[in-house]
Design an enzyme around this catalytic site. Sequence first.
Site, PDB file in Angstrom:
ATOM      1  N   HIS A  75     -22.216 -27.668  -4.963  1.00 57.25           N
ATOM      2  CA  HIS A  75     -22.696 -27.971  -6.434  1.00 57.25           C
ATOM      3  C   HIS A  75     -21.269 -28.234  -7.343  1.00 57.25           C
ATOM      4  CE1 HIS A  75     -27.009 -26.376  -6.700  1.00 57.25           C
ATOM      5  NE2 HIS A  75     -27.153 -27.347  -5.743  1.00 57.25           N
ATOM      6  N   TYR A 203     -30.247 -23.342 -16.731  1.00 57.48           N
ATOM      7  CA  TYR A 203     -30.143 -21.987 -17.305  1.00 57.48           C
ATOM      8  C   TYR A 203     -30.550 -22.300 -18.518  1.00 57.48           C
ATOM      9  CZ  TYR A 203     -26.630 -20.036 -14.062  1.00 57.48           C
ATOM     10  OH  TYR A 203     -25.940 -19.680 -12.778  1.00 57.48           O
ATOM     11  N   PRO A 295     -26.601 -10.936 -13.485  1.00 56.28           N
ATOM     12  CA  PRO A 295     -26.814 -11.965 -12.476  1.00 56.28           C
ATOM     13  C   PRO A 295     -26.399 -13.286 -12.973  1.00 56.28           C
ATOM     14  CG  PRO A 295     -28.993 -11.129 -12.664  1.00 56.28           C
ATOM     15  CD  PRO A 295     -27.875 -10.234 -13.227  1.00 56.28           C
ATOM     16  N   LYS A 299     -21.935 -13.558 -10.311  1.00 56.29           N
ATOM     17  CA  LYS A 299     -20.454 -13.254  -9.752  1.00 56.29           C
ATOM     18  C   LYS A 299     -20.651 -11.772  -8.981  1.00 56.29           C
ATOM     19  CE  LYS A 299     -18.379 -15.906 -11.941  1.00 56.29           C
ATOM     20  NZ  LYS A 299     -17.831 -17.018 -11.021  1.00 56.29           N
ATOM     21  N   TYR A 387     -17.092 -20.064 -13.933  1.00 57.41           N
ATOM     22  CA  TYR A 387     -18.452 -20.327 -12.987  1.00 57.41           C
ATOM     23  C   TYR A 387     -17.806 -20.607 -11.547  1.00 57.41           C
ATOM     24  CZ  TYR A 387     -22.805 -21.859 -11.705  1.00 57.41           C
ATOM     25  OH  TYR A 387     -24.049 -21.962 -11.059  1.00 57.41           O
TER      26      TYR A 387
END
Length: 392
Positions: A75, A203, A295, A299, A387
């Site tokens: 991704h 998200y 979550p 991480k 990220y």
Amino acid sequence: MSRRRTQIAIVGGGPAGLLLGHLLRLEGIDVVIVERASADYVLGRIRAGVLEATLTDLLHRLGIDQRLKAEGLPHDGFYLADGEKLIHIHVGELTGKTVTVYGQTEVTRDLMDAAEDRGLEIVYEAGDVALHDIETEAPYLTYSKDGVEHRLDARFICGCDGFHGPSRKAIPESAGRTYEKVYPFGWLGILADVPPCHHELIYANHPNGFALASMRSASRSRYYIQVPVDEDINQWPDDRLWDELALRLGPEAARHLTRGTAIEKSIAPLRSFVFEPMRYGSLFLAGDSAHIVPPTGAKGLNLAASDVTYLSDALIRYFRSGDGTGIGGYSDRALARVWKSERFSWQLTTLMHRFPATSPFDRRMQQAELDYIAGSRSAQAAIAENYVGLPL
């Protein structure tokens, strides 16, 4: 009582303990992993599945990445959604790196399957595990197995046994400090064998609360919604949960949402937690035994991988040359990365969730921050950098 010796005793046979065990065995160091649960139970834990390069590089170094390469989904971006606004964070373009979607269960399975060939011994279903003399250079474990009491002597013990395990609890209260934030909500998750609604994660911040669209493969999806921490899961039959996901994720995602029967459904509380230091005497903590992150930033497993990288390097140096510099600096080195990841996870959680006490001012701050991110390449780059994982 049965008694034996090893160089390293690892408490906990999840991915952190297995990774550490493999890395040490690769260098010829004697290791025994002691795990309280059965192998099937360990594999039954449904966890995260977004892997930083830190972890995929470790699996490659160990030669345990064949299935990851074949089945993992690279991704190079994800979305932040607020109402009808979709903000694309193009991770690949902003950092030159990617993450890989591959379930933690599959990572664990691969590490388990490779253990025998590497000579990595794992004792499953070990009861009453206890740590002794950890302040000395001669620590040991005791545990029961099949009605027999066992003692395992070691030079070092590594606690990879999670938040509720015995390792951290063996450290005197006066020798450590705990930092914790408990969030007033949890994540209700559903796992289903349906194609994901989008090829990248979404998200979403919605008036009803947070939602996340993710996946484990091209044919298995993982979705979450924010619920009160004391929510009754029985109030969420599959149809109601799918309806709520379609609402919170927004019309674009809803158009491509495929519904299916839940394979697994559960509610997980959210907390930020750090225990300092991550070493006491001959005991080292790694992974969830030392820290928990919400979550939201994906991480948890990745932080365990960075802990294990630092710890294995330090222990290998010690056994190769007697150099204790690495083990002496392990805690500070690991915690420096832990706190940065805690910050990112807290920041993203605060930005994307609706808190019970959120005021109109707080909500406008969320909107202003998302507007800023949408129009600022620098802001997007900062999110992308965190990220994909900060440098070790």
